[in-house]
Design a protein around this motif. Structure first.
Motif, mmCIF file in Angstrom:
data_model
loop_
_atom_site.group_PDB
_atom_site.id
_atom_site.type_symbol
_atom_site.label_atom_id
_atom_site.label_comp_id
_atom_site.label_asym_id
_atom_site.label_seq_id
_atom_site.Cartn_x
_atom_site.Cartn_y
_atom_site.Cartn_z
ATOM 1 N N GLU A 146 -4.227 23.376 13.768
ATOM 2 C CA GLU A 146 -5.045 24.270 13.746
ATOM 3 C C GLU A 146 -5.365 25.133 14.238
ATOM 4 N N PRO A 147 -5.715 24.604 15.210
ATOM 5 C CA PRO A 147 -6.409 25.507 16.335
ATOM 6 C C PRO A 147 -5.054 26.663 17.198
ATOM 7 N N LEU A 148 -4.468 25.884 17.193
ATOM 8 C CA LEU A 148 -2.848 26.498 17.672
ATOM 9 C C LEU A 148 -2.278 27.712 16.254
ATOM 10 N N LEU A 149 -2.660 27.365 15.366
ATOM 11 C CA LEU A 149 -2.688 28.346 14.355
ATOM 12 C C LEU A 149 -3.983 29.240 14.294
ATOM 13 N N ALA A 150 -5.217 29.045 14.314
ATOM 14 C CA ALA A 150 -6.020 30.149 14.619
ATOM 15 C C ALA A 150 -5.708 31.351 15.710
ATOM 16 N N ALA A 151 -5.587 30.470 16.881
ATOM 17 C CA ALA A 151 -5.413 31.544 17.978
ATOM 18 C C ALA A 151 -4.452 32.146 17.730
ATOM 19 N N GLU A 152 -3.382 32.222 16.954
ATOM 20 C CA GLU A 152 -1.999 32.614 17.064
ATOM 21 C C GLU A 152 -2.386 34.188 15.776
ATOM 22 N N MET A 153 -2.823 33.315 14.676
ATOM 23 C CA MET A 153 -2.931 34.726 13.902
ATOM 24 C C MET A 153 -3.964 35.739 14.379
ATOM 25 N N ALA A 154 -4.648 35.162 14.942
ATOM 26 C CA ALA A 154 -5.867 35.740 15.631
ATOM 27 C C ALA A 154 -5.167 37.173 16.520
ATOM 28 N N GLU A 155 -4.636 36.423 17.347
ATOM 29 C CA GLU A 155 -3.510 37.708 18.339
ATOM 30 C C GLU A 155 -2.963 38.373 17.475
ATOM 31 N N SER A 156 -2.046 38.107 16.329
ATOM 32 C CA SER A 156 -1.268 38.385 16.018
ATOM 33 C C SER A 156 -1.510 40.091 14.748
ATOM 34 N N LEU A 157 -3.035 39.728 14.373
ATOM 35 C CA LEU A 157 -3.749 40.339 13.428
ATOM 36 C C LEU A 157 -4.537 41.067 13.965
ATOM 37 N N THR A 158 -5.070 41.057 15.115
ATOM 38 C CA THR A 158 -5.641 41.886 15.673
ATOM 39 C C THR A 158 -4.993 43.041 15.914
ATOM 40 N N CYS A 178 -1.146 35.215 3.857
ATOM 41 C CA CYS A 178 -0.573 36.570 2.725
ATOM 42 C C CYS A 178 -2.004 36.624 2.232
ATOM 43 N N ASN A 179 -3.028 35.880 1.335
ATOM 44 C CA ASN A 179 -4.191 36.313 1.431
ATOM 45 C C ASN A 179 -5.218 36.608 2.099
ATOM 46 N N ILE A 180 -4.958 36.010 2.971
ATOM 47 C CA ILE A 180 -6.422 36.295 4.227
ATOM 48 C C ILE A 180 -5.777 38.236 4.466
ATOM 49 N N VAL A 181 -3.993 38.203 4.741
ATOM 50 C CA VAL A 181 -4.492 39.906 4.842
ATOM 51 C C VAL A 181 -4.324 40.291 3.948
ATOM 52 N N ALA A 182 -4.536 39.963 2.687
ATOM 53 C CA ALA A 182 -4.919 40.904 1.538
ATOM 54 C C ALA A 182 -6.369 41.067 1.544
ATOM 55 N N GLU A 183 -7.436 40.617 2.342
ATOM 56 C CA GLU A 183 -8.910 39.876 2.112
ATOM 57 C C GLU A 183 -9.105 40.832 3.711
ATOM 58 N N LEU A 184 -8.335 40.986 4.660
ATOM 59 C CA LEU A 184 -8.590 41.350 5.761
ATOM 60 C C LEU A 184 -7.962 43.020 5.150
ATOM 61 N N GLN A 185 -7.256 43.003 4.965
ATOM 62 C CA GLN A 185 -6.555 44.827 4.323
ATOM 63 C C GLN A 185 -7.811 45.070 3.464
ATOM 64 N N ARG A 186 -8.900 44.603 2.662
ATOM 65 C CA ARG A 186 -9.330 45.175 1.531
ATOM 66 C C ARG A 186 -10.664 45.090 2.624
ATOM 67 N N ARG A 187 -11.085 44.655 3.535
ATOM 68 C CA ARG A 187 -12.684 44.743 4.319
ATOM 69 C C ARG A 187 -11.872 45.657 4.962
ATOM 70 N N HIS A 188 -10.691 46.326 6.250
ATOM 71 C CA HIS A 188 -11.063 47.079 7.130
ATOM 72 C C HIS A 188 -10.069 48.169 6.715
ATOM 73 N N GLY A 189 -9.072 48.076 5.594
ATOM 74 C CA GLY A 189 -8.095 48.910 5.480
ATOM 75 C C GLY A 189 -6.451 48.310 5.237
ATOM 76 N N GLU A 246 3.875 39.607 11.733
ATOM 77 C CA GLU A 246 3.486 37.932 11.430
ATOM 78 C C GLU A 246 4.820 36.938 11.805
ATOM 79 N N GLY A 247 5.816 37.912 11.528
ATOM 80 C CA GLY A 247 7.639 37.038 12.689
ATOM 81 C C GLY A 247 7.393 36.474 13.770
ATOM 82 N N GLU A 248 6.378 37.571 14.570
ATOM 83 C CA GLU A 248 6.094 37.394 15.873
ATOM 84 C C GLU A 248 4.831 36.041 15.727
ATOM 85 N N MET A 249 4.093 36.466 15.288
ATOM 86 C CA MET A 249 3.566 34.787 15.108
ATOM 87 C C MET A 249 3.459 33.892 14.955
#
Length: 225
Positions: free
Chosen positions: A19-31, A52-63, A74-77
């Motif tokens: 999870e720490p690896l996933l969290a770091a890579e996800m943060a870089e990719s999504l940001t 996909c659920n995380i992405v959907a919620e972030l788009q709801r919040r940020h556009g 996502e592929g690069e992540m």
């Protein structure tokens, strides 16, 4: 409830410390894609959730973000994460000892992640032989926690009723899924300051405690034989 006869383990955050690896890579990719996200966001709010659920919620919040841009990101992540899993991933403390102590139980891995990721994580940490092909992925079953269907699917294929299975899961979404499936549940609660174990689940703080907990669950059966 029946005495546990089959053990169903979550993977990420329960067996392997991915999870720490996933969290770091996800943060870089999504940001970079335009959706502000930090590792602490994953660990605090979204741990165990589908990407996909995380992405959907972030788009709801940020556009909304261009789907092609998101797909590329996502592929690069996932490429970077796969490389880190191969080279950096470790099992959680106490996992090897617990699996050795519980070797008489049939067991399986039940994860929201892709089967290829499950296999890579188990292989990288030397845990693959402990489970063989008893791997159940949400992507293969086409159902994901917190829906109980993934745990129910695994129990059925393993040949046990739900109430004969004990689920071990670190994420609240997984704990709730297994409880809804009618299973006994052990919650590996590694963040007790910020996370409460749901009613009906047994809380442990590390995997060294698991064999003792299961031993106690077996006591009624031992006493009547």
């Amino acid at each position: 409830m029946a005495t546990p006869r089959c053990l169903l383990f979550d993977c990420d955050g329960t067996l392997v410390d991915s999870e720490p690896l996933l969290a770091a890579e996800m943060a870089e990719s999504l940001t970079q894609a335009g959706l502000p996200f930090s590792p602490s966001d994953y660990m605090g709010e979204f741990r165990g959730a589908r990407f996909c659920n995380i992405v959907a919620e972030l788009q709801r919040r940020h556009g909304s973000i261009d789907p092609q841009r998101l797909s590329h990101s996502e592929g690069e992540m996932r490429r970077r994460l796969a490389d880190r899993i191969d080279n950096e991933l470790l099992p959680l403390p106490g996992v090897r000892e617990a699996l050795d102590a519980l070797g008489d139980f049939p067991r399986a891995v039940v994860s929201n992640g892709p089967e290829s990721k499950i296999r890579a994580g188990l292989r990288a940490t030397g845990l693959a032989e402990a489970f063989g092909d008893n791997l159940f992925s949400g992507y293969t079953a086409n159902c994901w926690k917190p829906d109980p269907c993934l745990y129910l699917h695994a129990a059925s294929i393993m040949g046990y009723r739900a109430d004969e299975c004990l689920a071990i899961d670190d994420a609240i979404v997984g704990v709730k899924a297994a409880l809804a499936a009618g299973m006994r549940v052990v919650h590996l609660n590694r963040f007790p300051d910020v996370e409460a174990t749901p009613d009906g689940a047994i809380s442990i703080s590390n995997m060294h405690q698991l064999p003792t907990v299961i031993g106690r669950l077996l006591l009624p059966q031992v006493a009547t034989t």
